[in-house]
Design a protein around this motif. Structure first.
Motif, PDB file in Angstrom:
ATOM      1  N   GLU A 109       0.830  -1.203   0.000  1.00 27.87           N
ATOM      2  CA  GLU A 109       0.000   0.000   0.000  1.00 27.87           C
ATOM      3  C   GLU A 109       0.869   1.260   0.000  1.00 27.87           C
ATOM      4  O   GLU A 109       0.548   2.249  -0.665  1.00 27.87           O
ATOM      5  CB  GLU A 109      -0.923  -0.016   1.223  1.00 27.87           C
ATOM      6  N   SER A 110       1.970   1.225   0.759  1.00 23.14           N
ATOM      7  CA  SER A 110       2.867   2.378   0.775  1.00 23.14           C
ATOM      8  C   SER A 110       3.481   2.621  -0.591  1.00 23.14           C
ATOM      9  O   SER A 110       3.599   3.764  -1.048  1.00 23.14           O
ATOM     10  CB  SER A 110       3.964   2.155   1.821  1.00 23.14           C
ATOM     11  N   ALA A 160     -11.211   1.801  -0.627  1.00 23.57           N
ATOM     12  CA  ALA A 160     -11.952   2.008  -1.874  1.00 23.57           C
ATOM     13  C   ALA A 160     -11.031   2.443  -3.008  1.00 23.57           C
ATOM     14  O   ALA A 160     -11.184   1.995  -4.154  1.00 23.57           O
ATOM     15  CB  ALA A 160     -13.050   3.051  -1.648  1.00 23.57           C
ATOM     16  N   ALA A 161     -10.042   3.311  -2.708  1.00 27.41           N
ATOM     17  CA  ALA A 161      -9.134   3.780  -3.753  1.00 27.41           C
ATOM     18  C   ALA A 161      -8.290   2.638  -4.291  1.00 27.41           C
ATOM     19  O   ALA A 161      -8.059   2.538  -5.513  1.00 27.41           O
ATOM     20  CB  ALA A 161      -8.249   4.894  -3.204  1.00 27.41           C
ATOM     21  N   LEU A 162      -7.806   1.762  -3.399  1.00 34.10           N
ATOM     22  CA  LEU A 162      -7.020   0.619  -3.857  1.00 34.10           C
ATOM     23  C   LEU A 162      -7.841  -0.313  -4.727  1.00 34.10           C
ATOM     24  O   LEU A 162      -7.336  -0.882  -5.703  1.00 34.10           O
ATOM     25  CB  LEU A 162      -6.472  -0.138  -2.644  1.00 34.10           C
ATOM     26  N   GLU A 163      -9.109  -0.471  -4.407  1.00 33.09           N
ATOM     27  CA  GLU A 163      -9.961  -1.322  -5.238  1.00 33.09           C
ATOM     28  C   GLU A 163     -10.147  -0.714  -6.624  1.00 33.09           C
ATOM     29  O   GLU A 163     -10.083  -1.411  -7.639  1.00 33.09           O
ATOM     30  CB  GLU A 163     -11.314  -1.525  -4.558  1.00 33.09           C
ATOM     31  N   VAL A 164     -10.358   0.600  -6.687  1.00 28.76           N
ATOM     32  CA  VAL A 164     -10.517   1.263  -7.979  1.00 28.76           C
ATOM     33  C   VAL A 164      -9.228   1.160  -8.796  1.00 28.76           C
ATOM     34  O   VAL A 164      -9.244   0.844  -9.990  1.00 28.76           O
ATOM     35  CB  VAL A 164     -10.911   2.744  -7.767  1.00 28.76           C
ATOM     36  N   LEU A 165      -8.086   1.404  -8.154  1.00 29.11           N
ATOM     37  CA  LEU A 165      -6.809   1.334  -8.867  1.00 29.11           C
ATOM     38  C   LEU A 165      -6.509  -0.098  -9.320  1.00 29.11           C
ATOM     39  O   LEU A 165      -5.928  -0.306 -10.388  1.00 29.11           O
ATOM     40  CB  LEU A 165      -5.691   1.847  -7.964  1.00 29.11           C
ATOM     41  N   GLY A 166      -6.888  -1.070  -8.523  1.00 32.46           N
ATOM     42  CA  GLY A 166      -6.689  -2.451  -8.936  1.00 32.46           C
ATOM     43  C   GLY A 166      -7.506  -2.806 -10.163  1.00 32.46           C
ATOM     44  O   GLY A 166      -7.022  -3.488 -11.086  1.00 32.46           O
ATOM     45  N   ARG A 167      -8.735  -2.344 -10.236  1.00 35.79           N
ATOM     46  CA  ARG A 167      -9.563  -2.594 -11.414  1.00 35.79           C
ATOM     47  C   ARG A 167      -9.027  -1.854 -12.629  1.00 35.79           C
ATOM     48  O   ARG A 167      -9.095  -2.337 -13.752  1.00 35.79           O
ATOM     49  CB  ARG A 167     -11.004  -2.178 -11.124  1.00 35.79           C
ATOM     50  N   LEU A 168      -8.463  -0.655 -12.386  1.00 33.75           N
ATOM     51  CA  LEU A 168      -7.867   0.095 -13.495  1.00 33.75           C
ATOM     52  C   LEU A 168      -6.651  -0.644 -14.043  1.00 33.75           C
ATOM     53  O   LEU A 168      -6.465  -0.744 -15.267  1.00 33.75           O
ATOM     54  CB  LEU A 168      -7.473   1.496 -13.014  1.00 33.75           C
ATOM     55  N   GLN A 169      -5.822  -1.175 -13.166  1.00 36.62           N
ATOM     56  CA  GLN A 169      -4.636  -1.874 -13.616  1.00 36.62           C
ATOM     57  C   GLN A 169      -4.979  -3.178 -14.325  1.00 36.62           C
ATOM     58  O   GLN A 169      -4.288  -3.590 -15.259  1.00 36.62           O
ATOM     59  CB  GLN A 169      -3.721  -2.157 -12.424  1.00 36.62           C
ATOM     60  N   SER A 170      -6.047  -3.832 -13.922  1.00 41.70           N
ATOM     61  CA  SER A 170      -6.468  -5.073 -14.581  1.00 41.70           C
ATOM     62  C   SER A 170      -7.297  -4.815 -15.833  1.00 41.70           C
ATOM     63  O   SER A 170      -7.806  -5.754 -16.432  1.00 41.70           O
ATOM     64  CB  SER A 170      -7.280  -5.925 -13.605  1.00 41.70           C
ATOM     65  N   GLN A 171      -7.452  -3.542 -16.193  1.00 47.22           N
ATOM     66  CA  GLN A 171      -8.158  -3.132 -17.415  1.00 47.22           C
ATOM     67  C   GLN A 171      -9.637  -3.492 -17.379  1.00 47.22           C
ATOM     68  O   GLN A 171     -10.277  -3.629 -18.425  1.00 47.22           O
ATOM     69  CB  GLN A 171      -7.501  -3.757 -18.654  1.00 47.22           C
ATOM     70  N   SER A 172     -10.193  -3.657 -16.171  1.00 44.16           N
ATOM     71  CA  SER A 172     -11.637  -3.871 -16.059  1.00 44.16           C
ATOM     72  C   SER A 172     -12.382  -2.568 -15.812  1.00 44.16           C
ATOM     73  O   SER A 172     -13.602  -2.572 -15.647  1.00 44.16           O
ATOM     74  CB  SER A 172     -11.928  -4.853 -14.914  1.00 44.16           C
ATOM     75  N   GLU A 197     -13.140   9.619 -12.019  1.00 44.07           N
ATOM     76  CA  GLU A 197     -14.391  10.122 -11.451  1.00 44.07           C
ATOM     77  C   GLU A 197     -14.734   9.414 -10.149  1.00 44.07           C
ATOM     78  O   GLU A 197     -15.236  10.036  -9.200  1.00 44.07           O
ATOM     79  CB  GLU A 197     -15.527   9.959 -12.470  1.00 44.07           C
ATOM     80  N   LEU A 198     -14.469   8.101 -10.067  1.00 47.34           N
ATOM     81  CA  LEU A 198     -14.750   7.374  -8.835  1.00 47.34           C
ATOM     82  C   LEU A 198     -13.856   7.864  -7.699  1.00 47.34           C
ATOM     83  O   LEU A 198     -14.304   8.007  -6.551  1.00 47.34           O
ATOM     84  CB  LEU A 198     -14.548   5.874  -9.051  1.00 47.34           C
ATOM     85  N   LEU A 199     -12.587   8.136  -8.010  1.00 50.66           N
ATOM     86  CA  LEU A 199     -11.691   8.641  -6.983  1.00 50.66           C
ATOM     87  C   LEU A 199     -12.126  10.013  -6.497  1.00 50.66           C
ATOM     88  O   LEU A 199     -12.017  10.334  -5.310  1.00 50.66           O
ATOM     89  CB  LEU A 199     -10.260   8.697  -7.527  1.00 50.66           C
ATOM     90  N   LYS A 209      -3.320  11.862 -10.992  1.00 51.89           N
ATOM     91  CA  LYS A 209      -1.979  11.308 -10.802  1.00 51.89           C
ATOM     92  C   LYS A 209      -2.042   9.828 -10.426  1.00 51.89           C
ATOM     93  O   LYS A 209      -1.264   9.008 -10.930  1.00 51.89           O
ATOM     94  CB  LYS A 209      -1.251  12.093  -9.714  1.00 51.89           C
ATOM     95  N   MET A 210      -2.944   9.489  -9.538  1.00 49.80           N
ATOM     96  CA  MET A 210      -3.068   8.092  -9.117  1.00 49.80           C
ATOM     97  C   MET A 210      -3.491   7.209 -10.283  1.00 49.80           C
ATOM     98  O   MET A 210      -2.971   6.104 -10.464  1.00 49.80           O
ATOM     99  CB  MET A 210      -4.076   7.972  -7.969  1.00 49.80           C
ATOM    100  N   ALA A 211      -4.434   7.685 -11.091  1.00 50.00           N
ATOM    101  CA  ALA A 211      -4.886   6.889 -12.233  1.00 50.00           C
ATOM    102  C   ALA A 211      -3.794   6.757 -13.281  1.00 50.00           C
ATOM    103  O   ALA A 211      -3.603   5.680 -13.877  1.00 50.00           O
ATOM    104  CB  ALA A 211      -6.142   7.522 -12.833  1.00 50.00           C
TER     105      ALA A 211
END
Length: 554
Positions: free
Chosen positions: A456-457, A478-490, A498-500, A512-514
């Motif tokens: 996470e760090s 919640a942010a980690l879940e969104v970023l994980g879905r972004l990285q898996s291209q789902s 927008e979700l963040l 920046k995170m996305a």
């Protein structure tokens, strides 16, 4: 003074002489009178093996199973105990001193235990041990498993451990029904019937056929209550009579209430003279229609029966029986009845302290008799598979009979999470506990916890958020879940941003995170295949961030 001593000693000497030189002491409980003769009629001096003979055990098992199947309170209590003791599944934590070997064994054994569904099997064995008194399991080889170590555990019901040929059971010191011992009392051989005695359509075919299984392949889970006891007795045995009485009492009360409620009214004939018409025959029944107005015969009055059941004390009496039933399995009333409305905070905590201590004993039995046996067999088989374990792991695991390890179980959560967290903080601050112990109480491994924190760090650092205002706990999850879905291209990048933002993050931080988590093109992806060349067969390539296996095999 001398005369007084002579009087006492002389009286004592005469009392001894009158009783043949013996001094007799009397206990009220040892006296048999007309009042207590019937109560103590079944008291005997049988040994543990003689009292728990096969016929008696079979009768108790059948009655206990019938009660579990037909009594919701007993059934629910057993299911709750198994859920509290076992939970989902225990987690292995190796403590050999070599982090790489520990991580390898934890990963491989954990995968095997998950594949054979050891959590479900432990719950099944514990419930069978409580209801039937004992449960058996045979360690076997299952070629259908994906794991390189084909180790499995087959659960066997107590009825199937028996010796049909009773001629070999004359010496109870060497053999009981289904188990043969050596002269030191160690089990040597188990007799496993090829068919369950209760199988439908079996008849006499195959009823006397059994396999002789060496003791090293069998697990016998039971709790002895007497010295010399070698077969288990149901832990519900002391409450079976109460269960029958409670169900009978409830059926009688419900039947009485139903009869009164189903009777519309009764008529009473009064002031009938001799010349008047005769009254209707006694106990004659008449149908009453809803909404009907009628005229009773002359001199007749109608009256409804007043319901007297259930009485005002029936609920308290029923609760008392439930409490006494649950006492044999050390469960508090809140567990047995599924109702804590009559408990306050202090009484609930005290009741569950005794309950949790008993659960610790059940866990210790499962560890020693089941899990440790599986771990030893896994080590024995794993070191024999060519190329499965590195030389360092083979040498370390073979040095001692049982390598250092611990099984982590999830403890009961504190009723007040804030007070529980404060208690943990105080224990850690005063060095009464360690972070490893506190995490183990929650069923977590310290190394896995630290690796997740590092991951996470790293995610926050890659997004350029390491030095910015910290996010709240729910925001991070919640942010980690969104970023994980972004990285898996789902999830599309614009949708992720927008979700963040909806989670409360500033738009520039969300962008920046996305941007940091958008997958790179395949041609630019780093080549990590070099990490696989020295890894053991079947071991997945470790993650780069925080995994102890990254540098283990170089």
């Amino acid at each position: 003074m001398i005369h007084w001593l002579r009087t006492i000693l002389g009286g004592r000497r005469r009392a001894q002489e009158s009783d043949g030189g013996r001094v007799r002491a009397r206990y009220d409980a040892a006296r048999t009178t007309g009042e207590n003769a019937r109560h103590w009629a079944n008291a005997d001096g049988l040994s543990a093996s003689a009292a728990a003979n096969p016929e008696v055990l079979a009768t108790i098992r059948n009655r206990a199973r019938h009660e579990v199947a037909n009594n919701a309170y007993v059934d629910g209590t057993l299911q709750t105990i198994c859920a509290d003791v076992v939970g989902r599944t225990p987690v292995l934590q190796m403590r050999t001193g070599d982090d790489a070997v520990d991580a390898l064994v934890e990963q491989q054994v954990g995968a095997l235990l998950g594949e054979i569904n050891v959590g479900e099997k432990l719950r099944l064995m514990l419930e069978a041990q409580i209801a039937s008194g004992e449960c058996f399991a045979q360690i076997s080889r299952n070629p259908k498993l994906r794991s390189a170590v084909k180790l499995d555990l087959a659960i066997i019901e107590a009825d199937q451990i028996a010796t049909p040929d009773r001629r070999g059971l004359d010496d109870s010191r060497q053999q009981v029904d289904g188990i043969r011992f050596d002269r030191w009392g160690n089990p040597v051989e188990y007799h496993v019937l090829k068919q369950h005695p209760g199988d439908l359509g079996l008849g006499l075919i195959g009823l006397h056929e059994y396999d002789r299984v060496d003791a090293q392949w069998m697990v016998h889970l039971f709790r002895p209550r007497r010295p010399g006891q070698r077969r288990g007795v149901s832990r519900l045995v002391s409450s079976l009579q109460l269960s029958a009485q409670r169900r009978s009492m409830r059926a009688s009360v419900v039947s009485a209430a139903r009869k009164v409620a189903g009777m519309g009214a009764i008529t009473i004939e009064t002031q009938l003279s001799a010349e008047e018409a005769e009254p209707p025959p006694e106990f004659e029944t008449l149908d009453i229609e809803d909404g009907m107005m009628t005229v009773l015969p002359a001199g007749a009055t109608a009256r409804q029966l007043a319901p007297t059941q259930p009485g005002t004390t029936f609920g308290d009496f029923d609760d008392r029986l439930i409490r006494e039933q649950a006492r044999s399995v050390n469960a508090p009333f809140a567990i047995a009845a599924g109702d804590s409305s009559k408990s306050n905070y202090a009484s609930g905590r005290l009741d569950f302290q005794a309950y949790d201590r008993c659960n610790e004993i059940d866990r210790a039995d499962l560890e020693r008799k089941v899990l440790d046996r599986l771990l030893l067999k896994w080590i024995e088989w794993a070191v024999q598979i060519e190329g499965y374990l590195p030389y360092r792991a083979k040498r370390l695991l073979s040095v001692v009979p049982m390598p250092g390890h611990a099984w982590l179980w999830r403890e009961r959560e504190h009723v007040d999470p804030v007070k529980g967290a404060e208690a943990r903080r105080i224990r850690l601050a005063t060095r009464q506990s360690t972070l490893s112990d506190e995490l183990a109480a929650e069923g977590k491994d310290l190394e896995a916890h630290v690796a997740q924190l590092r991951r996470e760090s790293n995610l926050l650092a890659e997004a350029g958020l390491a030095n910015q205002a910290p996010l709240a706990g729910p925001q991070i999850v919640a942010a980690l879940e969104v970023l994980g879905r972004l990285q898996s291209q789902s999830l599309a990048k614009a949708a992720a941003i927008e979700l963040l933002v909806m989670l409360g993050l500033p738009r520039d931080r969300a962008e920046k995170m996305a941007a940091a988590r958008v997958p790179a093109p395949p041609s630019e992806a780093p080549d990590d295949e070099s990490d696989d060349r020295t890894a053991p067969p079947g071991l997945a390539r470790p993650h780069r961030n925080g995994n102890r296996l990254t540098e283990a095999w170089r």
